[in-house]
Design an enzyme around this catalytic site. Structure first.
Site, PDB file in Angstrom:
ATOM      1  N   LYS A 141      -2.783   6.809   0.979  1.00 52.38           N
ATOM      2  CA  LYS A 141      -2.530   7.311   2.443  1.00 52.38           C
ATOM      3  C   LYS A 141      -1.269   8.221   2.449  1.00 52.38           C
ATOM      4  O   LYS A 141      -0.341   7.846   2.565  1.00 52.38           O
ATOM      5  CB  LYS A 141      -2.073   5.922   3.237  1.00 52.38           C
ATOM      6  CG  LYS A 141      -2.299   6.002   4.637  1.00 52.38           C
ATOM      7  CD  LYS A 141      -2.041   4.668   5.324  1.00 52.38           C
ATOM      8  CE  LYS A 141      -2.030   4.915   6.788  1.00 52.38           C
ATOM      9  NZ  LYS A 141      -3.056   5.493   7.528  1.00 52.38           N
ATOM     10  N   ARG A 171       0.778  -1.267  -0.055  1.00 54.48           N
ATOM     11  CA  ARG A 171       0.160   0.036  -0.146  1.00 54.48           C
ATOM     12  C   ARG A 171       0.805   1.438   0.027  1.00 54.48           C
ATOM     13  O   ARG A 171       0.512   2.126  -0.517  1.00 54.48           O
ATOM     14  CB  ARG A 171      -0.948   0.081   1.225  1.00 54.48           C
ATOM     15  CG  ARG A 171      -2.073   1.216   1.355  1.00 54.48           C
ATOM     16  CD  ARG A 171      -3.121   0.973   2.150  1.00 54.48           C
ATOM     17  NE  ARG A 171      -2.519   1.281   3.555  1.00 54.48           N
ATOM     18  CZ  ARG A 171      -3.195   1.095   4.659  1.00 54.48           C
ATOM     19  NH1 ARG A 171      -4.482   0.868   4.573  1.00 54.48           N
ATOM     20  NH2 ARG A 171      -2.673   1.184   5.912  1.00 54.48           N
ATOM     21  N   GLU A 188     -16.041   6.651   6.156  1.00 53.77           N
ATOM     22  CA  GLU A 188     -15.395   6.086   7.215  1.00 53.77           C
ATOM     23  C   GLU A 188     -15.388   6.950   8.565  1.00 53.77           C
ATOM     24  O   GLU A 188     -15.797   7.834   8.618  1.00 53.77           O
ATOM     25  CB  GLU A 188     -14.000   5.843   6.668  1.00 53.77           C
ATOM     26  CG  GLU A 188     -13.184   7.144   6.206  1.00 53.77           C
ATOM     27  CD  GLU A 188     -11.802   6.636   5.670  1.00 53.77           C
ATOM     28  OE1 GLU A 188     -11.339   5.709   6.101  1.00 53.77           O
ATOM     29  OE2 GLU A 188     -11.388   7.385   5.024  1.00 53.77           O
TER      30      GLU A 188
HETATM   31  N1  PMP Z   1      -9.030   5.183   7.380  1.00 53.12           N
HETATM   32  C1  PMP Z   1      -8.250   6.050   7.728  1.00 53.12           C
HETATM   33  C2  PMP Z   1      -8.635   7.379   7.152  1.00 53.12           C
HETATM   34  C3  PMP Z   1      -7.229   5.994   8.270  1.00 53.12           C
HETATM   35  O1  PMP Z   1      -6.217   6.650   8.432  1.00 53.12           O
HETATM   36  C4  PMP Z   1      -6.910   4.275   8.499  1.00 53.12           C
HETATM   37  C5  PMP Z   1      -5.641   3.981   9.443  1.00 53.12           C
HETATM   38  N2  PMP Z   1      -4.373   4.006   8.647  1.00 53.12           N
HETATM   39  C6  PMP Z   1      -7.800   3.585   8.522  1.00 53.12           C
HETATM   40  C7  PMP Z   1      -8.875   3.892   7.554  1.00 53.12           C
HETATM   41  C8  PMP Z   1      -7.685   2.082   8.762  1.00 53.12           C
HETATM   42  O2  PMP Z   1      -6.579   1.375   7.741  1.00 53.12           O
HETATM   43  P1  PMP Z   1      -5.353   0.396   8.489  1.00 53.12           P
HETATM   44  O3  PMP Z   1      -6.571  -0.879   8.807  1.00 53.12           O
HETATM   45  O4  PMP Z   1      -4.752   0.032   7.325  1.00 53.12           O
HETATM   46  O5  PMP Z   1      -4.979   0.835   9.629  1.00 53.12           O
END
Ligand code: PMP
Length: 288
Positions: A149, A50, A182
Site C-alpha cells: 500500500k 500491513r 479490484e
Molecule cells: N484496494 C485498494 C486499491 C485500496 O486502496 C483499498 C483501500 N485501502 C482497498 C482495496 C480496501 O482495503 P482495506 O479494506 O484495507 O481498506
C-alpha cells in the site's frame, strides 16, 4: 485539528514536510487507512502489520516500533477527540536529493492524521453503486505488487478519472490478462448461489483488511468463500456484487457496464454482510 509529525502533535497549518521528501518527489512511501467506531480503532493491529509489511517490501525502515505506532495513533485520536473517524498513518522515505536513490534519505517521516471521512452518501448504501470497467489496467504484480500500500496511487487515480469521466463513482480494474483485479480504492466480491468469490492478490488486488474481515464473517455465516479468478462475465452474471474497503465498508453494486446485477438492488447476501459488519465494528477494536 492536531496532526502527528515525527512524534509531535502540531496544528494542522504547521504540519509540513519538505518538498525534497521522496514521498512527494517519487511517491516513495507507504500508508494506511483505518477507521474508529464508537471510541475503538477497528483492526488496528492488522493495519499496523500491513503498514510495516508494505514498508519492508520497499526497503523502508520505519524508525519506531509497531507498539509505539499503535500508541501514537491512539494519542493522535485522543488529541482530536476522535470517537468515530478515519485515521491515516503515512511513512515517507524522507528528504533526499533529486535523484531516485532512496538510501540517501536518512530520516523517514511519520505522519498521522485523524479526521472524518464520508466516501459515499448514505442513500447509496440503499440504492447501490453503478460501475464501469476502465481501460487503465492494474499494475502488474511483478512491477509493483498490489499488496504494497504505497504512496504511488497514480494507477488507481487514472482509473478513478476514467470512472468519473464515465459519470460513475467507482470502476472495475482488470489486470493485464483481462481478469478482474479490484476497484480503484476497494476490493470486489461476486456472489453466486452459496458461493462468494474475490480475486486473489496475484490478480492485482490489495489484500484489504475489510476484505479479510468479510471473508471471515461470510465463512461464519455458512457461505462457501474463496479467492478465485474472475472475469467480467462473472460480474455481469452474478447474483450480487459488492465492494469492500475501510472507507466504503461494504457497498452493493447494482450495475456493471450497464448490465443490471441480480435484482438491480443490493441483494440479501450483501445486506446481511453489511449488518454483520456494522455489528462487529461497534463491538470490537482497540480502545482510544
Ligand atoms: N484496494 C485498494 C486499491 C485500496 O486502496 C483499498 C483501500 N485501502 C482497498 C482495496 C480496501 O482495503 P482495506 O479494506 O484495507 O481498506
Amino acid at each position: 485539528m492536531k496532526v502527528y509529525v515525527n512524534g509531535k502533535l502540531v496544528d494542522k497549518a504547521e504540519a509540513r514536510i519538505s518538498v525534497f521528501d521522496h514521498g512527494l518527489l517519487y511517491g516513495d512511501g507507504v500508508f494506511e487507512g483505518i477507521r474508529a467506531y464508537n471510541g475503538r480503532i477497528f483492526m488496528l493491529e492488522r493495519h499496523i502489520d500491513r503498514l510495516y509489511a508494505s514498508a519492508q517490501a520497499i526497503a523502508l525502515e520505519i524508525p519506531i516500533s509497531k507498539e509505539r505506532m499503535a500508541t501514537d495513533i491512539i494519542r493522535t485520536c485522543r488529541a482530536n477527540r476522535i470517537r468515530n473517524g478515519y485515521i491515516r498513518p503515512i511513512v515517507t522515505r524522507g528528504v533526499g536529493t533529486l535523484g531516485l536513490n532512496p538510501f540517501v534519505c536518512r530520516n523517514p517521516q511519520i505522519i498521522i492524521i485523524a479526521s472524518k471521512i464520508q466516501l459515499y452518501p448514505p442513500e447509496l448504501y440503499e440504492k447501490g453503486l453503478e460501475l464501469v470497467t476502465v481501460g487503465t489496467l492494474r499494475n502488474l504484480p511483478e512491477a509493483i505488487n498490489p499488496r504494497i500500500k504505497s504512496l504511488n496511487y497514480l494507477n488507481n487515480v487514472l482509473a478513478k478519472i476514467e470512472a468519473l469521466n464515465a459519470g460513475v463513482m467507482e470502476c472495475i480494474m482488470l489486470n493485464a490478462q483481462g481478469f478482474v483485479a479490484e476497484a480503484s480504492g476497494d476490493n470486489v466480491f461476486v456472489v453466486k448461489g452459496n458461493r462468494i468469490v474475490t480475486p486473489p492478490s496475484w490478480c492485482g488486488a490489495l489484500e484489504g483488511i475489510t476484505r479479510g474481515v468479510v471473508m471471515e464473517l461470510a465463512a461464519e455465516m455458512g457461505y462457501d468463500v474463496r479467492e478465485d479468478v474472475l472475469t467480467r462475465y462473472d460480474l455481469y452474471t452474478a447474483d450480487e456484487v459488492f465492494l469492500t474497503g475501510t472507507a466504503a465498508e461494504i457497498i452493493g453494486v447494482v450495475k456493471v457496464d450497464r448490465r443490471a446485477i441480480g435484482s438491480g438492488r443490493p441483494g440479501p447476501v450483501t445486506r446481511s454482510l453489511m449488518a454483520a459488519f456494522r455489528q462487529l465494528v461497534q463491538r470490537s477494536g482497540t480502545a482510544i
